[in-house]
Design an enzyme around this catalytic site. Structure first.
Site, PDB file in Angstrom:
ATOM      1  N   GLY A 142       0.788  -1.238   0.000  1.00  0.00           N
ATOM      2  CA  GLY A 142       0.000   0.000   0.000  1.00  0.00           C
ATOM      3  C   GLY A 142       0.813   1.277   0.000  1.00  0.00           C
ATOM      4  O   GLY A 142       0.319   2.338   0.387  1.00  0.00           O
ATOM      5  N   SER A 143       2.065   1.206  -0.476  1.00  0.00           N
ATOM      6  CA  SER A 143       2.865   2.434  -0.431  1.00  0.00           C
ATOM      7  C   SER A 143       2.331   3.495  -1.397  1.00  0.00           C
ATOM      8  O   SER A 143       2.464   4.700  -1.131  1.00  0.00           O
ATOM      9  CB  SER A 143       4.341   2.137  -0.712  1.00  0.00           C
ATOM     10  OG  SER A 143       4.540   1.758  -2.045  1.00  0.00           O
ATOM     11  N   ASN A 144       1.711   3.080  -2.492  1.00  0.00           N
ATOM     12  CA  ASN A 144       1.109   4.083  -3.398  1.00  0.00           C
ATOM     13  C   ASN A 144      -0.121   4.725  -2.758  1.00  0.00           C
ATOM     14  O   ASN A 144      -0.345   5.923  -2.927  1.00  0.00           O
ATOM     15  CB  ASN A 144       0.759   3.460  -4.750  1.00  0.00           C
ATOM     16  CG  ASN A 144       1.953   3.445  -5.685  1.00  0.00           C
ATOM     17  OD1 ASN A 144       2.400   4.494  -6.138  1.00  0.00           O
ATOM     18  ND2 ASN A 144       2.492   2.270  -5.940  1.00  0.00           N
TER      19      ASN A 144
ATOM     20  N   ILE B 228     -10.428  -6.658 -12.995  1.00  0.00           N
ATOM     21  CA  ILE B 228     -11.654  -5.977 -12.574  1.00  0.00           C
ATOM     22  C   ILE B 228     -12.827  -6.611 -13.343  1.00  0.00           C
ATOM     23  O   ILE B 228     -12.772  -6.730 -14.567  1.00  0.00           O
ATOM     24  CB  ILE B 228     -11.561  -4.470 -12.899  1.00  0.00           C
ATOM     25  CG1 ILE B 228     -10.360  -3.837 -12.167  1.00  0.00           C
ATOM     26  CG2 ILE B 228     -12.849  -3.744 -12.541  1.00  0.00           C
ATOM     27  CD1 ILE B 228     -10.438  -3.872 -10.664  1.00  0.00           C
TER      28      ILE B 228
ATOM     29  N   HIS C 282       1.600   0.902 -13.437  1.00  0.00           N
ATOM     30  CA  HIS C 282       2.379  -0.304 -13.725  1.00  0.00           C
ATOM     31  C   HIS C 282       3.868   0.072 -13.679  1.00  0.00           C
ATOM     32  O   HIS C 282       4.270   1.085 -14.271  1.00  0.00           O
ATOM     33  CB  HIS C 282       2.006  -0.847 -15.111  1.00  0.00           C
ATOM     34  CG  HIS C 282       2.653  -2.155 -15.408  1.00  0.00           C
ATOM     35  ND1 HIS C 282       2.152  -3.358 -14.934  1.00  0.00           N
ATOM     36  CD2 HIS C 282       3.767  -2.468 -16.105  1.00  0.00           C
ATOM     37  CE1 HIS C 282       2.939  -4.341 -15.337  1.00  0.00           C
ATOM     38  NE2 HIS C 282       3.921  -3.832 -16.040  1.00  0.00           N
TER      39      HIS C 282
ATOM     40  N   ASP D  23      -3.394  -4.815 -18.099  1.00  0.00           N
ATOM     41  CA  ASP D  23      -2.400  -3.846 -18.576  1.00  0.00           C
ATOM     42  C   ASP D  23      -2.592  -3.389 -20.018  1.00  0.00           C
ATOM     43  O   ASP D  23      -1.624  -2.995 -20.676  1.00  0.00           O
ATOM     44  CB  ASP D  23      -0.972  -4.420 -18.437  1.00  0.00           C
ATOM     45  CG  ASP D  23      -0.639  -4.779 -16.999  1.00  0.00           C
ATOM     46  OD1 ASP D  23      -1.127  -4.077 -16.092  1.00  0.00           O
ATOM     47  OD2 ASP D  23       0.105  -5.740 -16.788  1.00  0.00           O
TER      48      ASP D  23
HETATM   49  C1  GRF Z   1       3.709  -0.921  -7.507  1.00  0.00           C
HETATM   50  O1  GRF Z   1       5.004  -1.135  -8.007  1.00  0.00           O
HETATM   51  C2  GRF Z   1       2.718  -0.760  -8.633  1.00  0.00           C
HETATM   52  O2  GRF Z   1       3.254  -0.180  -9.771  1.00  0.00           O
HETATM   53  C3  GRF Z   1       2.369  -2.189  -8.942  1.00  0.00           C
HETATM   54  O3  GRF Z   1       2.357  -2.841  -7.701  1.00  0.00           O
HETATM   55  C4  GRF Z   1       3.207  -2.145  -6.771  1.00  0.00           C
HETATM   56  C5  GRF Z   1       2.349  -1.801  -5.602  1.00  0.00           C
HETATM   57  O4  GRF Z   1       3.097  -1.313  -4.531  1.00  0.00           O
HETATM   58  N1  GRF Z   1       1.154  -2.256  -9.718  1.00  0.00           N
HETATM   59  P1  GRF Z   1       2.370  -0.743  -3.248  1.00  0.00           P
HETATM   60  O5  GRF Z   1       1.442  -1.823  -2.713  1.00  0.00           O
HETATM   61  O6  GRF Z   1       1.627   0.490  -3.646  1.00  0.00           O
HETATM   62  O7  GRF Z   1       3.468  -0.458  -2.269  1.00  0.00           O
END
Ligand code: GRF
Length: 209
Positions: free
Chosen positions: A16-18, A96, A112, A153
């Site tokens: 969940g870092s994003n 999805i 991605h 994708d």
């Molecule tokens: C990221 O590298 C994103 O591009 C890919 O999965 C990873 C998710 O990382 N689709 P996080 O869970 O957001 O840390």
């Protein structure tokens, strides 16, 4: 004031870092939206923890627990209830359902960690992507943000950034370098979508169906 806040929901499978980067950008006033709920197919996902720690509704919904139809229905119920303007996939590893794509056509985006159409498709997620890029001795990789359609994708690309990985000595180093950029660009692109500076339309000429 007649101000309607822009609502997003975030689907994630992993750490969940994003999601965290999106929430940080909201906190810092760089991203003008509300995360109405977070969904994961993985009960251990860090994304669910992050959401719960901020009192954002967090749901674990896995196809494994349901028949296909009732999974889709539960997901549709959630979406009907929260009615997001945009569905943001951030490391969500499941396709999805078609019903959701139909209802939210051009309102679902994904990030991605490579330059699509290279290194994308089924099975190309997480470290698999970076290992393939590393093994192919690529000097440049990058980040792609794209619309989501029925295939992994393959929706229209709305943003790409190349990243020099020539100094990376392992897939892990590539992953680290790219993730840092993901955290910068995903909130930025979402903000551009909110401001109407990026229009989400699946232009038949550009999508790869
Ligand atoms: C990221 O590298 C994103 O591009 C890919 O999965 C990873 C998710 O990382 N689709 P996080 O869970 O957001 O840390």
């Amino acid at each position: 004031m007649n101000f309607k806040s822009f609502k997003i929901c975030v689907f994630a499978s992993g750490r969940g870092s994003n999601l965290q980067a999106i929430l940080n950008a909201i906190d810092n006033g760089k991203l003008d939206c509300e995360v109405t709920f977070v969904l994961s197919n993985n009960s251990d996902s860090g994304a669910l923890e992050i959401a719960r720690s901020r009192n954002i509704p967090a749901f674990h919904l896995s196809e494994k627990k349901f028949h296909k139809n009732s999974f889709e229905e539960s997901l549709m119920d959630l979406l009907d209830k929260f009615n997001p303007d945009l569905i943001v996939l951030a490391g969500y590893m499941k396709l999805i359902p078609e019903k959701v794509i139909k209802k939210f056509r051009n309102r679902i985006i994904n990030i991605h960690p490579a330059l699509l159409p290279k290194y994308g498709g089924k099975g190309m997620y997480g470290m698999n992507v970076h290992k393939a890029v590393f093994n192919a001795k690529e000097k440049i990789s990058g980040v792609t943000i794209h619309l989501v359609n029925e295939k992994y994708d393959e929706g229209k690309i709305i943003f790409q950034k190349e990243i020099d990985i020539s100094n990376c000595k392992s897939p892990e180093e590539i992953s680290e370098k790219i993730l840092e950029i993901e955290h910068q660009v995903y909130p930025d692109i979402i903000q551009k979508i909110i401001e109407g500076k990026i229009l989400l339309t699946e232009d038949a000429g550009q999508s790869k169906n």
